[in-house]
Design a protein around this motif. Structure first.
Motif, PDB file in Angstrom:
ATOM      1  N   GLN A 179       0.667  -1.489  -0.132  1.00  0.00           N
ATOM      2  CA  GLN A 179      -0.057  -0.003   0.158  1.00  0.00           C
ATOM      3  C   GLN A 179       0.528   1.200   0.026  1.00  0.00           C
ATOM      4  O   GLN A 179       0.087   2.171   0.325  1.00  0.00           O
ATOM      5  CB  GLN A 179      -0.874   0.159   1.568  1.00  0.00           C
ATOM      6  N   ALA A 204       1.109   6.611  -8.625  1.00  0.00           N
ATOM      7  CA  ALA A 204       0.605   5.261  -8.126  1.00  0.00           C
ATOM      8  C   ALA A 204       0.384   5.967  -6.409  1.00  0.00           C
ATOM      9  O   ALA A 204       1.235   6.219  -6.117  1.00  0.00           O
ATOM     10  CB  ALA A 204       1.354   3.667  -7.876  1.00  0.00           C
ATOM     11  N   GLY A 205      -0.700   6.406  -5.877  1.00  0.00           N
ATOM     12  CA  GLY A 205      -0.962   6.909  -4.754  1.00  0.00           C
ATOM     13  C   GLY A 205      -0.607   5.743  -3.829  1.00  0.00           C
ATOM     14  O   GLY A 205      -1.208   4.617  -4.030  1.00  0.00           O
ATOM     15  N   SER A 229      -7.361  13.498   0.513  1.00  0.00           N
ATOM     16  CA  SER A 229      -8.710  13.135   0.830  1.00  0.00           C
ATOM     17  C   SER A 229      -9.009  13.493   2.581  1.00  0.00           C
ATOM     18  O   SER A 229     -10.113  14.002   2.969  1.00  0.00           O
ATOM     19  CB  SER A 229      -9.307  11.982   0.769  1.00  0.00           C
ATOM     20  N   SER A 233     -14.167  12.083  -1.211  1.00  0.00           N
ATOM     21  CA  SER A 233     -14.288  10.879  -1.303  1.00  0.00           C
ATOM     22  C   SER A 233     -15.406  10.013  -0.101  1.00  0.00           C
ATOM     23  O   SER A 233     -15.783  11.079   0.491  1.00  0.00           O
ATOM     24  CB  SER A 233     -12.603  10.451  -0.660  1.00  0.00           C
ATOM     25  N   ASN A 235       3.311   3.891  -2.245  1.00  0.00           N
ATOM     26  CA  ASN A 235       3.651   4.873  -2.704  1.00  0.00           C
ATOM     27  C   ASN A 235       4.681   4.573  -3.893  1.00  0.00           C
ATOM     28  O   ASN A 235       6.021   4.708  -3.757  1.00  0.00           O
ATOM     29  CB  ASN A 235       3.736   6.202  -2.479  1.00  0.00           C
ATOM     30  N   GLY A 254      -6.302  11.558  -4.034  1.00  0.00           N
ATOM     31  CA  GLY A 254      -5.102  10.587  -3.031  1.00  0.00           C
ATOM     32  C   GLY A 254      -5.335  10.556  -1.730  1.00  0.00           C
ATOM     33  O   GLY A 254      -6.168  10.964  -1.185  1.00  0.00           O
ATOM     34  N   LEU A 288      -6.692   3.371  -0.245  1.00  0.00           N
ATOM     35  CA  LEU A 288      -6.901   3.722  -1.662  1.00  0.00           C
ATOM     36  C   LEU A 288      -9.169   3.549  -1.918  1.00  0.00           C
ATOM     37  O   LEU A 288      -9.306   3.745  -2.661  1.00  0.00           O
ATOM     38  CB  LEU A 288      -6.471   3.457  -2.861  1.00  0.00           C
ATOM     39  N   GLU A 323     -10.657   8.663  -4.892  1.00  0.00           N
ATOM     40  CA  GLU A 323     -10.012   9.084  -5.779  1.00  0.00           C
ATOM     41  C   GLU A 323      -8.831   9.130  -6.392  1.00  0.00           C
ATOM     42  O   GLU A 323      -8.223   9.864  -5.556  1.00  0.00           O
ATOM     43  CB  GLU A 323     -10.444  10.523  -6.614  1.00  0.00           C
ATOM     44  N   ASP A 324      -8.377   8.532  -7.225  1.00  0.00           N
ATOM     45  CA  ASP A 324      -7.311   8.610  -7.300  1.00  0.00           C
ATOM     46  C   ASP A 324      -6.269   9.721  -7.796  1.00  0.00           C
ATOM     47  O   ASP A 324      -4.982   9.441  -7.536  1.00  0.00           O
ATOM     48  CB  ASP A 324      -6.423   7.470  -8.633  1.00  0.00           C
ATOM     49  N   ARG A 325      -7.202  10.866  -8.776  1.00  0.00           N
ATOM     50  CA  ARG A 325      -6.783  11.448  -8.504  1.00  0.00           C
ATOM     51  C   ARG A 325      -6.970  12.382  -7.374  1.00  0.00           C
ATOM     52  O   ARG A 325      -5.688  13.700  -7.597  1.00  0.00           O
ATOM     53  CB  ARG A 325      -7.268  12.365  -9.867  1.00  0.00           C
TER      54      ARG A 325
END
Length: 583
Positions: free
Chosen positions: A327, A334-335, A351, A368, A329, A347, A339, A343-345
């Motif tokens: 998990q 890749a955050g 959030s 989130s 980075n 992180g 997760l 939202e991946d964009r």
């Protein structure tokens, strides 16, 4: 983690840099000074006064002020309720939505007039454009302005002496909307539109799929995407600490929060006006060092708890770590961290910061799924609310609550040193302490009694979709949020039921008006007192000792009232995976 801490520092620093001039500007607006803004807008202001039949020079005592506030909110609530029921027969409804069911319409109406914006519906599939614009967005402005009108009489009471006059509610409302909320929202909406937040009256747009797929034996080649007047609602939603999004996904939706830059600006927007009001207070009562003491106390409470929340989100789920899942980075794209529901964009770290700001203020927005946060991070969101809007808080109402805590802290400090308590030159006596205590203790009573009712009834327990400690956290959050004018939620609770519509609606109404009516009565009492010059026995309100006393009082009230409930909910939930792994 270093990047997240830098992001936190950048948000707070930019907010303070913007809040300093904004606080001075707001002081000039409410003082009735003539300067460039009034020269531009005074014809509009005077025209509005003529329409509603108000004299700008006529002031009110606390009772008239409170009655005007309640009547104005009642009219707004009835209008919004009727609009929602009738929206199916009204224009600007391109997707032909029917009227909102009565129980849900009641809940929505009371939540939007109180700045709570509790949403147990999906805006994109429930609300017509007319309801979104004339109903919800208008109330976003008016409910935020109402919050500011709650704190203005308290500040004037501390600045004046031997008077009953605390300002004019209608003048304060007009100036708040005209000079503060409308200009800031218009500017912010333009920035959001430039970044990609949609603003249109087109019902849906067609998007051809890059990768068609088969569903039910039919090849899906395109998707119809709901759009609408989002940027105009988003701007006041964040600046006014409203939080009710156009879409069900709120700020996780790319049409509301499309880029990292908008995410950053929306976090600044949530705490901008609450911070500016603190500096405005310093100007109005001529106590700038006390204003800085409030800001420092806020940061002392906010920063450590936020860093803890960010740490646990970036640490990730220990059960996944035990199963061998990485998990961390691992690459620039890749955050890392937890997760789930993120939202991946954006992180995990950003959030967690957004969630802390949204719950420390009364905004309640979400980029989130808070139900997917690690339990302790979700618990910190809960605790920010349970401290009673003292950490930034809502526009106006946050500072009003902090002033109540400061009066209480002055009283305790006076008892400890054996001197008569004074706050900014006003002697604090039994009536003031009774009113401040009522304002502080009503919210905990609403939350704890409401949660007890929910967990003790079949209808209340049926809403929780998870068992055990997490299910209890969902119920506790569902009562805490509306009682604190917040509006955020753990998504694991089915709240669109008759039981939760009614219990949250009552928590919203009582949580908004019961604490602040005693504060207006407190303002009336303080305004009638004469100012006493500071002496050798006066407890100064800008020293590190007083800041520590204020922080301690806030933590003790929050911790002692809610620690048993937090122990049964998020704390037990956080410890459960550790117990699983050790056995």
């Amino acid at each position: 983690m270093i990047f997240t801490i830098m992001l936190t520092a950048a948000v707070l620093l930019l907010t303070i840099l913007l809040a300093l001039p904004l606080g001075r500007y707001m002081h000039r607006v409410y003082a009735g000074e003539r300067f460039w803004a009034t020269r531009l807008m005074s014809p509009v202001e005077r025209g509005l006064y003529r329409v509603i039949g108000v004299s700008a020079s006529e002031e009110m005592d606390w009772k008239r002020y409170a009655i005007a506030l309640l009547i104005f909110n009642l009219i707004g609530g009835v209008f919004l309720y009727a609009l929602l029921l009738a929206q199916g027969a009204l224009p600007l409804n391109p997707l032909h939505f029917g009227g909102v069911p009565s129980a849900s319409a009641f809940n929505i109406a009371v939540s939007f007039i109180t700045n709570t914006n509790w949403q147990d519906y999906s805006g994109g599939s429930t609300m017509s454009y007319l309801s979104q614009m004339l109903g919800l967005t208008v109330q976003n402005f008016l409910s935020a302005a109402t919050g500011i009108t709650i704190v203005l009489p308290i500040i004037r009471a501390l600045a004046r002496h031997k008077t009953k006059n605390l300002g004019n509610f209608w003048v304060d409302m007009t100036r708040t909307v005209l000079y503060v909320l409308l200009p800031l929202s218009a500017l912010f909406a333009l920035i959001l539109m430039e970044q990609g937040v949609v603003q249109t009256l087109t019902g849906v747009v067609r998007a051809d799929l890059i990768a068609p797929f088969v569903s039910g034996g039919k090849t899906i080649l395109h998707q119809m995407i709901h759009v609408g007047p989002v940027a105009s609602q988003e701007a006041i939603m964040m600046l006014g600490n409203n939080g009710g999004g156009f879409f069900d996904m709120n700020d996780a939706h790319p049409f509301e929060n499309p880029t990292g830059f908008t995410n950053f600006l929306e976090m600044v927007a949530m705490i901008l006006i609450p911070s500016a009001l603190v500096f405005m207070f310093g100007h109005m009562v001529k106590a700038k060092r006390t204003a800085w003491a409030i800001m420092i106390a806020t940061l002392v409470l906010f920063v450590p708890l936020t860093v803890v929340s960010e740490h646990f989100e970036l640490l990730g789920n220990p059960l996944l770590t035990h199963l061998g899942a990485t998990q961390a980075n691992m690459a620039s794209l890749a955050g890392g961290g937890n997760l789930e529901g993120i939202e991946d964009r954006i992180g995990a770290g950003a959030s967690a910061l957004f969630g802390s700001i949204a719950t420390a203020t009364s905004t309640g927005a979400a980029n989130s799924t808070y139900d997917s946060f690690m339990p302790l991070s979700g618990g910190i969101n809960l605790f920010f609310m349970q401290m009673g809007e003292t950490v930034f808080g809502g526009v106006g109402t946050g500072l009003a609550t902090v002033l109540a805590f400061m009066i209480f802290a002055v009283f305790l400090g006076g008892l400890m040193v054996g001197r008569t308590p004074e706050f900014l030159g006003k002697k604090i006596e039994s009536f003031e302490i009774k009113m401040a205590s009522l304002a502080i203790l009503i919210m905990p009573l609403l939350v704890l009694i409401g949660t007890a009712v929910a967990v003790s009834t079949t209808a209340g327990r049926a809403g929780a979709l998870n068992p055990g400690a997490h299910g209890f956290s969902e119920i506790l959050y569902a009562i805490t949020s509306p009682a604190n004018n917040n509006g955020s939620a753990f998504d694991g609770l089915s709240s669109d039921t008759t039981f939760y519509n009614l219990i949250t609606g009552m928590a919203i109404l009582f949580g908004r008006y019961w604490p602040y009516l005693p504060l207006l009565a407190l303002a009336g009492a303080l305004a009638g007192k004469k100012k006493i010059p500071a002496g050798a026995g006066t407890l100064t309100t800008h020293t590190p000792i007083f800041i520590g006393l204020l922080v301690g009082v806030i933590l003790l009230v929050g911790a002692l009232n809610f620690f048993p409930a937090l122990a049964l909910g998020p704390i037990a939930d956080q410890l459960a995976p550790i117990s699983t792994l050790t056995h």
